[in-house]
Design a protein around this motif. Structure first.
Motif, PDB file in Angstrom:
ATOM      1  N   THR A 128       0.829  -1.202   0.000  1.00  0.00           N
ATOM      2  CA  THR A 128       0.000   0.000   0.000  1.00  0.00           C
ATOM      3  C   THR A 128       0.864   1.252   0.000  1.00  0.00           C
ATOM      4  N   ARG A 129       0.423   2.236  -0.746  1.00  0.00           N
ATOM      5  CA  ARG A 129       1.085   3.528  -0.730  1.00  0.00           C
ATOM      6  C   ARG A 129       0.678   4.292   0.532  1.00  0.00           C
ATOM      7  N   PRO A 130       1.566   5.100   1.085  1.00  0.00           N
ATOM      8  CA  PRO A 130       1.171   5.936   2.233  1.00  0.00           C
ATOM      9  C   PRO A 130       0.093   6.930   1.826  1.00  0.00           C
ATOM     10  N   LEU A 131      -0.782   7.241   2.775  1.00  0.00           N
ATOM     11  CA  LEU A 131      -1.924   8.113   2.522  1.00  0.00           C
ATOM     12  C   LEU A 131      -1.777   9.427   3.290  1.00  0.00           C
ATOM     13  N   PRO A 132      -2.485  10.474   2.845  1.00  0.00           N
ATOM     14  CA  PRO A 132      -2.350  11.787   3.500  1.00  0.00           C
ATOM     15  C   PRO A 132      -3.303  11.977   4.675  1.00  0.00           C
ATOM     16  N   TYR A 133      -3.815  10.878   5.241  1.00  0.00           N
ATOM     17  CA  TYR A 133      -4.769  10.981   6.339  1.00  0.00           C
ATOM     18  C   TYR A 133      -4.114  10.517   7.646  1.00  0.00           C
ATOM     19  N   ARG A 134      -4.374  11.268   8.718  1.00  0.00           N
ATOM     20  CA  ARG A 134      -4.059  10.805  10.076  1.00  0.00           C
ATOM     21  C   ARG A 134      -5.290  11.131  10.908  1.00  0.00           C
ATOM     22  N   LEU A 135      -6.085  10.110  11.177  1.00  0.00           N
ATOM     23  CA  LEU A 135      -7.452  10.298  11.648  1.00  0.00           C
ATOM     24  C   LEU A 135      -7.642   9.682  13.026  1.00  0.00           C
ATOM     25  N   LEU A 136      -8.489  10.337  13.799  1.00  0.00           N
ATOM     26  CA  LEU A 136      -8.822   9.837  15.127  1.00  0.00           C
ATOM     27  C   LEU A 136     -10.269  10.216  15.421  1.00  0.00           C
ATOM     28  N   SER A 137     -11.089   9.232  15.772  1.00  0.00           N
ATOM     29  CA  SER A 137     -12.509   9.472  16.067  1.00  0.00           C
ATOM     30  C   SER A 137     -12.836   8.991  17.469  1.00  0.00           C
ATOM     31  N   ASN A 138     -13.668   9.767  18.169  1.00  0.00           N
ATOM     32  CA  ASN A 138     -14.124   9.395  19.500  1.00  0.00           C
ATOM     33  C   ASN A 138     -15.587   9.774  19.657  1.00  0.00           C
ATOM     34  N   ALA A 187      -4.471  16.141   4.110  1.00  0.00           N
ATOM     35  CA  ALA A 187      -5.563  16.258   3.142  1.00  0.00           C
ATOM     36  C   ALA A 187      -6.901  16.149   3.860  1.00  0.00           C
ATOM     37  N   THR A 188      -7.906  16.822   3.330  1.00  0.00           N
ATOM     38  CA  THR A 188      -9.259  16.733   3.879  1.00  0.00           C
ATOM     39  C   THR A 188      -9.782  15.310   3.752  1.00  0.00           C
ATOM     40  N   ALA A 189     -10.466  14.843   4.781  1.00  0.00           N
ATOM     41  CA  ALA A 189     -11.054  13.509   4.788  1.00  0.00           C
ATOM     42  C   ALA A 189     -12.569  13.627   4.915  1.00  0.00           C
ATOM     43  N   ALA A 190     -13.281  12.844   4.111  1.00  0.00           N
ATOM     44  CA  ALA A 190     -14.744  12.848   4.126  1.00  0.00           C
ATOM     45  C   ALA A 190     -15.250  11.686   4.964  1.00  0.00           C
ATOM     46  N   PHE A 191     -16.214  11.971   5.842  1.00  0.00           N
ATOM     47  CA  PHE A 191     -16.783  10.976   6.737  1.00  0.00           C
ATOM     48  C   PHE A 191     -18.298  10.924   6.564  1.00  0.00           C
ATOM     49  N   ALA A 192     -18.877   9.828   7.036  1.00  0.00           N
ATOM     50  CA  ALA A 192     -20.327   9.711   7.143  1.00  0.00           C
ATOM     51  C   ALA A 192     -20.653   9.176   8.527  1.00  0.00           C
ATOM     52  N   VAL A 193     -21.568   9.847   9.220  1.00  0.00           N
ATOM     53  CA  VAL A 193     -22.006   9.448  10.557  1.00  0.00           C
ATOM     54  C   VAL A 193     -23.375   8.795  10.427  1.00  0.00           C
ATOM     55  N   TYR A 194     -23.488   7.579  10.960  1.00  0.00           N
ATOM     56  CA  TYR A 194     -24.737   6.813  10.867  1.00  0.00           C
ATOM     57  C   TYR A 194     -25.342   6.666  12.260  1.00  0.00           C
ATOM     58  N   PRO A 195     -26.462   7.352  12.541  1.00  0.00           N
ATOM     59  CA  PRO A 195     -27.142   7.199  13.836  1.00  0.00           C
ATOM     60  C   PRO A 195     -28.186   6.085  13.756  1.00  0.00           C
TER      61      PRO A 195
END
Length: 701
Positions: A516-526, A544-552
């Motif tokens: 895998t190539r390295p990606l421009p994301y370093r993400l943390l969710s809580n 880089a901007t990261a797109a998310f979707a929150v599912y309630p």
């Protein structure tokens, strides 16, 4: 040529290579010599690239072609969306089936059924948005029929699979619009569908072929103005007539722009060049009868390769029966792709400095399991009225504004000396990413691309390692033999159909990993319970901007909530608890399988334990620390289980905090998947999963 007299890249790109060829500077080298020359050219720069060849095929989804391939985000996806039914997204609701009320992806085995001639499915704006269903992603069979779930294995498309494993495949490349061919090709060639309707759009369906209906500026026009050479290569016989092996099937969207028709009508050779480079013509040649000979169909492109006169940018457009559009056979598409590549590989020096991008305009109606990123409400240039049944601008339509895209995942294979070796790139891309790559390479900007797409979609440069080149040509199946085998047996095989009730089999991926190539994301969710809501906090310390979707999931009437998190930012959102019981079940999905799930009951006294994940260590050696704090009046026991399966128990006195630190790079190549449970509370769950980036290559999970 001395370094002092070397032309600039812009000068070279404008020259088509013809002058150098005439001077005898473009010597055809044997393969081994070319490989050595490529390795000696220098390190780490787009300047190594001198030609880009772009081949867009038709109407196949990523899962349909590659869901069972080893190493990609396919059918074994541990971060797959969970539907409201409690089953994974692979269990598409199908209430007419007696065996569970769902349909799983099923293999279209071309040795047993006539899978080469699969018919096309609905792939319009309305049915694609119906399948998407506000991000719930649970209406595929209702919108597209049961055949939506059919997929191919390696034996069914062996050449495509061999190329993907020899070079670089993108498993987060999406089509640009939840709709059909022409709008997606417009994004590919121009960066827009004119959503404001000021120049012939918004384009959400396919207009009549070859007629000028649009008036905005295309990217080839920008290249022309900048003096950079380019060409559309398309067969010039009978358009899209009765012989599907010749013509261009209307897949060259430059025919749809008035500027090219005006250029075609001009008597000024300088003006007319725009139309000629775009492969427009005043009349089609008669059918030669040679269409089943790939070499004949691509003769113009092959001649340019052989003579080292290939322009800087080439768009190659296949006739219908080579395009892979159902019912065009994948085996014929493989023959066309192999023909294009052989033409390049026959000139080793040309191959040593060329990038080939092979993608697909849209998914037809075929299922893909990864919901696409969509823009938050109100994003400029990314929404249209809910009903757009024709291609031209409409009066205000019915319903709430509907996101244009992104659409489902489609295949993208990156073939070049700098993407050789069997890699996966999981950065979010769409068709405008191809234009962004050309921007980065040529310096010519496409101003039609929306700010939102620029923020969340990459420019493909991460697919390459320009410090390492290999011109080795991989051993590939013989597409000519594959075509003969298909010709001999397909008429004897039954029609492909979904499995009979009781015969469904859970799809699996082939074993093995890819780099895998390295990606421009370093993400943390809580997530934490705060009053009447669950507060979700997403941090992005990447570039880089990261797109998310929150599912309630506790509120089944709510669609997915899109969130974009810019580099260096943290975004929070509050999701209401179930109003009567206090229950909650919230999932957060992000790039490259990033997942947070938080479930429980806020009214239970046992839930006075806060669990969160923190980034620790350094950028070069990152780690994760799970922190659990007991805010209740009684002792609590927290169990943390990771990918190694070994539980860690934190026994917490009232008011106490416990931690456990993990190093995903020590044993899991940067991957982590933590499940947190709370003794005495069966409903309680925290799950943290994803990849901890450290800027270095890795392998797939």
């Amino acid at each position: 040529m001395s370094s002092g007299s070397r032309p600039s890249r812009r000068q070279f790109l404008g020259g088509v290579g013809a002058t150098a060829a005439a001077a005898g500077l473009l010597t055809v080298l044997p393969e081994g010599v070319a490989e050595a020359a490529a390795s000696a050219r220098g390190r780490g720069s787009l300047d190594h690239v001198e030609h880009v060849v772009i081949l867009m095929q038709e109407n196949r989804s990523f899962d349909h072609y590659y869901g069972s391939m080893k190493g990609v985000r396919g059918f074994n996806d541990p971060a797959a969306l969970t539907l409201a039914t409690g089953q994974s997204v692979l269990h598409q609701p199908d209430l007419l089936r007696p065996d569970g009320g769902y349909l799983l992806p099923f293999r279209v085995d071309t040795s047993k059924v006539d899978g080469q001639d699969l018919g096309d499915l609905a792939h319009d704006w309305d049915t694609t948005h119906l399948a998407w269903n506000g991000g719930r992603y649970d209406q595929w069979t209702a919108a597209k029929t049961d055949m939506t779930m059919g997929y191919f294995g390696e034996a069914d498309i062996p050449l495509h699979r061999a190329l993907a494993e020899a070079f670089t495949i993108c498993d987060a490349y999406h089509c640009s619009i939840q709709g059909p061919t022409t709008p997606n090709r417009l994004y590919h060639w121009t960066g827009t569908i004119d959503p404001a309707g000021i120049a012939g759009g918004p384009a959400t369906a396919n207009p009549p072929d070859y007629q000028p209906v649009y008036h905005w500026t295309t990217y080839p026009e920008r290249l022309q103005k900048a003096g950079i050479s380019w060409q559309v290569y398309a067969n010039d016989e009978v358009g899209d007539g009765s012989d599907g092996y010749v013509g261009d099937y209307g897949d060259n969207p430059l025919w749809l722009f008035q500027a090219y028709h005006d250029a075609l009508a001009s008597t000024d050779p300088a003006v007319r060049q725009l139309a000629e480079r775009a492969s427009l013509r005043t009349a089609w040649k008669p059918d030669s009868g040679l269409g089943q000979n790939v070499d004949h169909v691509i003769a113009e492109f092959a001649a340019a390769c052989a003579s080292s006169t290939l322009p800087a940018v080439s768009w190659v457009v296949a006739p219908y029966l080579y395009s892979e559009h159902p019912a065009a056979r994948p085996v014929d598409g493989e023959a066309y792709v192999q023909g294009v590549l052989k033409a390049l590989w026959a000139n080793p020096e040309l191959w040593a400095k060329t990038v080939v991008l092979i993608n697909y305009d849209e998914n037809d109606g075929f299922f893909d399991h990864v919901p696409p990123p969509v823009p938050p409400a109100g994003t400029p240039a990314e929404f249209l009225p809910a009903v757009q049944p024709i291609y031209q601008e409409l009066p205000p339509a019915f319903g709430a504004p509907t996101p244009i895209g992104l659409g489902p995942r489609v295949p993208m294979t990156v073939i070049s000396p700098w993407s050789h070796g069997g890699w996966v790139n999981s950065q979010t891309f769409d068709h405008t990413s191809v234009l962004r790559f050309l921007e980065a390479w040529t310096g010519v900007r496409e101003t039609n691309i929306s700010a939102w797409r620029r923020s969340i979609c990459g420019d493909l440069t991460g697919c390459f390692d320009f410090a390492t080149a290999s011109t080795k040509i991989p051993l590939l199946p013989d597409s000519g033999l594959l075509r003969k085998q298909a010709d001999a047996k397909e008429s004897k095989l039954p029609t492909a159909e979904p499995p009979a009730p009781g015969r469904q089999v859970t799809p699996r991926q082939d074993p093995g990993r890819l780099q895998t190539r390295p990606l421009p994301y370093r993400l943390l969710s809580n997530a934490s319970v705060a009053g009447p809501s669950v507060e979700v906090a997403i941090a992005n310390t990447g570039s880089a901007t990261a797109a998310f979707a929150v599912y309630p999931r506790q509120l089944l009437s709510l669609d997915a909530i899109p969130l974009d998190v810019a580099a260096g930012a943290e975004v929070k959102t509050a999701v209401p608890l179930e109003p009567v019981t206090g229950a909650y079940d919230v999932s957060v999905h992000g790039p490259n399988g990033h997942l947070l799930r938080a479930a429980g009951n806020a009214l239970s006294s046992l839930t006075h334990v806060e669990v969160r994940l923190a980034a620790t260590g350094t950028s070069a050696q990152p780690r994760l620390t799970l922190i659990a704090t007991n805010g209740g009046a009684a002792p609590r026991s927290v169990t943390v289980t990771g990918l190694d399966g070994r539980p860690v128990v934190l026994n917490l006195r009232p008011g106490a905090t416990g931690t456990t630190t993990l190093d995903p790079w020590a044993s899991q190549h940067g991957w982590y998947d933590l499940t947190v449970s709370l003794a005495g509370q069966l409903a309680y769950l925290r799950r943290f999963a994803g990849h901890l980036e450290n800027g270095r290559p890795s392998v797939t999970r």
